[in-house]
Enzyme design. Structure first.
Site, short mmCIF file in Angstrom:
data_model
loop_
_atom_site.label_atom_id
_atom_site.label_comp_id
_atom_site.label_asym_id
_atom_site.label_seq_id
_atom_site.Cartn_x
_atom_site.Cartn_y
_atom_site.Cartn_z
N LYS A 152 0.88 -1.18 0.00
CA LYS A 152 0.00 0.00 0.00
C LYS A 152 0.91 1.22 0.00
O LYS A 152 1.47 1.60 1.03
CB LYS A 152 -0.88 -0.02 1.26
CG LYS A 152 -2.23 0.64 1.12
CD LYS A 152 -2.21 2.10 0.73
CE LYS A 152 -1.96 3.03 1.90
NZ LYS A 152 -1.79 4.43 1.45
N CYS A 163 14.13 10.91 6.19
CA CYS A 163 14.04 10.56 7.62
C CYS A 163 15.36 10.76 8.33
O CYS A 163 15.39 11.09 9.51
CB CYS A 163 13.57 9.12 7.77
SG CYS A 163 14.62 7.96 6.90
N GLU A 215 9.48 17.14 13.88
CA GLU A 215 10.00 16.82 12.55
C GLU A 215 9.29 17.70 11.53
O GLU A 215 8.09 17.57 11.32
CB GLU A 215 9.74 15.34 12.24
CG GLU A 215 10.40 14.90 10.96
CD GLU A 215 10.07 13.45 10.58
OE1 GLU A 215 8.89 13.07 10.67
OE2 GLU A 215 11.00 12.73 10.20
N GLU A 233 9.83 1.94 10.67
CA GLU A 233 10.86 2.95 10.41
C GLU A 233 10.15 4.29 10.41
O GLU A 233 9.40 4.59 9.48
CB GLU A 233 11.55 2.69 9.07
CG GLU A 233 12.45 1.48 9.13
CD GLU A 233 13.22 1.23 7.84
OE1 GLU A 233 13.15 2.05 6.92
OE2 GLU A 233 13.87 0.19 7.78
#
Ligand code: NAD
Length: 503
Positions: A191, A300, A397, A266
């Site tokens: 997905k 990331c 973030e 992750e």
């Protein structure tokens, strides 16, 4: 014709098929619309114009994809590793053969720039080759002997797995998750992120054209809360490999609880690059700016917090600001562009909101801090100085080309600032004092650290984060541990006395 206009013309050719056919699901080797018939639009962040209609999958499509993955698992899961290796190498070759198409499609769908995306296919192919070569030994285990018994461990593929990926560098990330799953003998339902569906469609097509049997890799597009949720809750799916935001990870863990899903996460990061005054500062400037301004900062492992020793703070941050001001922002297909448009207007609005918050909280905008042009999601590379670690720009973030610089006094101060965040994915350390590097890396809270270097990947090494940055590791054997079950079989080495009951 300039290089850019030539590239745009070629990209339009690649986009034409998606505009015509849409981005459909691929289930059991068949291209299918969502069962509901619903679609959603994917737009290019370059000019916000529609690129294609995408199948809006839901629970029924996930059911069909899981059934196909279960059927295919009966043969793929039992195929000798050497045969899987051969097919996965063919997939790697086929990815390389369509490198330009993958790169151009990724640039148009995500806004990532060609200078980095031109290597996306090569890295994707490397992922397939690396795990393909490990497939023949994936089942191997250990013999653990006692005087009376021989225990033999081995690994077997866990079953059909779900892979859920985000929108930053989606092709590379999808291959990083899917290649080890397939090498281990699992079948996959993928997905992809709703903002960037196109290269996932290319991947399944390339893999099947190269010989991957139907149903081994299935693709269901759709929204996270709909198709994604159904995948995580499906009893036929044995594990979920997820890359995305930390709060989505929490939701997936809750959604998968009922079916006792194995999860690998992750997640996000707020990674420090720590620069001491004894470091090679020229290299440190280049590495720090590369790690935040490449890939649009939508990375990331980006070094989004710059911690600089106070004795060199002003000079160092001035040099970073100079680099930021020189960086070319522009069309992702222009070979000279370094920063392209952010993925989507929603994400752009989030990034821009931090410029106001930085000002409100008393930080200085030393470079950038504004949108570029009226059209598309372009944001100037930005540096905040004078920040303290409690500010939102130091804790959250932002996921854009936005760097927050904070001064520190000494090692203890650097450690306490570096570790005082929820995240713990990566850390970068710049010093020429070996003993200091040892002390610091012993105590930094991060899953991956690089000393005197930007992020240089080596596929056998473990990849993953601590704290809110993730659960589990990818890379080398770690990937196989996730996609496989370890079983132990015990044989008697001599006839021992079996306890007799009731006699
Ligand atoms: P996201 O969490 O919003 O979405 C990721 C994927 O999860 C998408 O496919 C989405 O549709 C799906 N999803 C959303 N809600 C879901 C639900 N309830 N159930 C199942 N699936 C659901 O992340 P994003 O905004 O697409 O990506 C950016 C994030 O990814 C950043 O936080 C970034 O740090 C992280 N990331 C981490 C790594 C790493 O290796 N640690 C790598 C790349 C990106």
């Amino acid at each position: 014709m300039t290089k850019l206009s030539d590239n745009i013309a070629r990209a339009q050719d690649y986009m034409a098929r998606f505009a015509k056919e849409g981005v459909m699901n691929r289930i059991g080797g068949q291209t299918v619309p969502a069962q509901s018939g619903e679609t959603f639009q994917t737009i290019s962040p370059v000019d916000l114009k529609p690129l294609a209609q995408v199948a809006k999958g839901g629970a029924a499509d996930i059911d069909a994809a899981v059934a196909a993955a279960q059927k295919a698992f009966a043969t793929w899961g039992r195929m000798p590793g050497a045969e899987r290796r051969k097919i996965l190498h063919q997939v790697a070759d086929a990815i390389e053969a369509r490198a330009e198409e993958i790169a151009f499609t990724e640039c148009m769908d995500t806004g990532q720039v060609l200078r980095f995306m031109s290597k996306a296919a090569l890295r994707g192919a490397d992922n397939f080759r690396f795990f393909a070569d490990k497939a023949p030994q994936a089942e191997d285990g250990q013999a653990l002997r006692t005087a009376n018994q021989m225990n033999v461990t081995s690994r077997r593929p866990i079953g059909p797995v779900g892979v859920i990926t985000p929108w930053n560098t989606p092709f590379m990330l999808s291959t990083w998750k899917i290649a080890p799953a397939l090498a281990a003998g699992c079948t996959v339902v993928h997905k992809p992120a709703e903002f960037s569906p196109m290269t996932a469609r290319l991947l399944v097509e390339i893999a099947e054209d190269a010989g991957l049997p139907p149903g081994v890799l299935n693709l269901v597009n759709g929204m996270g809360e709909d198709a994604g949720k159904a995948l995580t809750e499906h009893p036929g799916i044995k594990a979920i490999a997820f890359v995305g935001e930390s709060r989505t990870g929490s939701m997936i863990m809750a959604q998968g609880a009922k079916t006792l899903k194995r999860v690998h996460f992750e997640l996000g990061g707020k990674n420090p690059v720590i620069v001491f005054d004894d470091a090679d500062l020229d290299r440190a400037v280049d590495a720090a700016t590369f790690m935040i301004y490449s890939l649009n900062g939508e990375r990331c492992t980006s070094s989004s917090r710059l911690l600089v020793q106070d004795s060199i703070y002003d000079d160092f941050t001035a040099r970073v600001a100079e680099v930021a001001n020189r960086i070319k922002v522009g069309h992702p297909l222009d070979p000279d562009t370094v920063v392209g448009p952010l993925i989507h207007p929603e994400h752009e609005a989030k990034v821009l909101s931090y410029f106001d918050r930085a000002r409100e909280q008393g930080a200085t905008i030393a470079a950038g801090g504004e949108k570029v042009g009226e059209e598309g999601c372009f944001v100037r590379p930005t540096l905040f100085t004078g920040a303290t670690n409690d500010m939102a720009i130091a804790q959250e973030e932002i996921f854009g080309p936005v760097l927050t610089a904070i001064p520190f006094r000494d090692e203890e101060d650097a450690l306490s600032i570096a570790n005082d965040v929820d995240y713990g994915l990566a850390a970068y350390l710049w010093t020429n004092d070996l003993n200091r590097a040892m002390r610091m890396t012993d105590r930094l809270e991060a899953g991956m650290m690089w000393v005197n270097s930007e992020n240089v990947r080596h596929l056998p090494t473990p990849f993953g984060g601590v704290k809110a940055s993730g659960i589990g590791r990818d890379g080398g054997e770690w990937s196989f541990d996730f996609y496989m079950e370890t079983v132990n079989v015990s044989f008697p080495r001599q006839l021992h006395k079996v306890p007799k009951l009731g006699g």
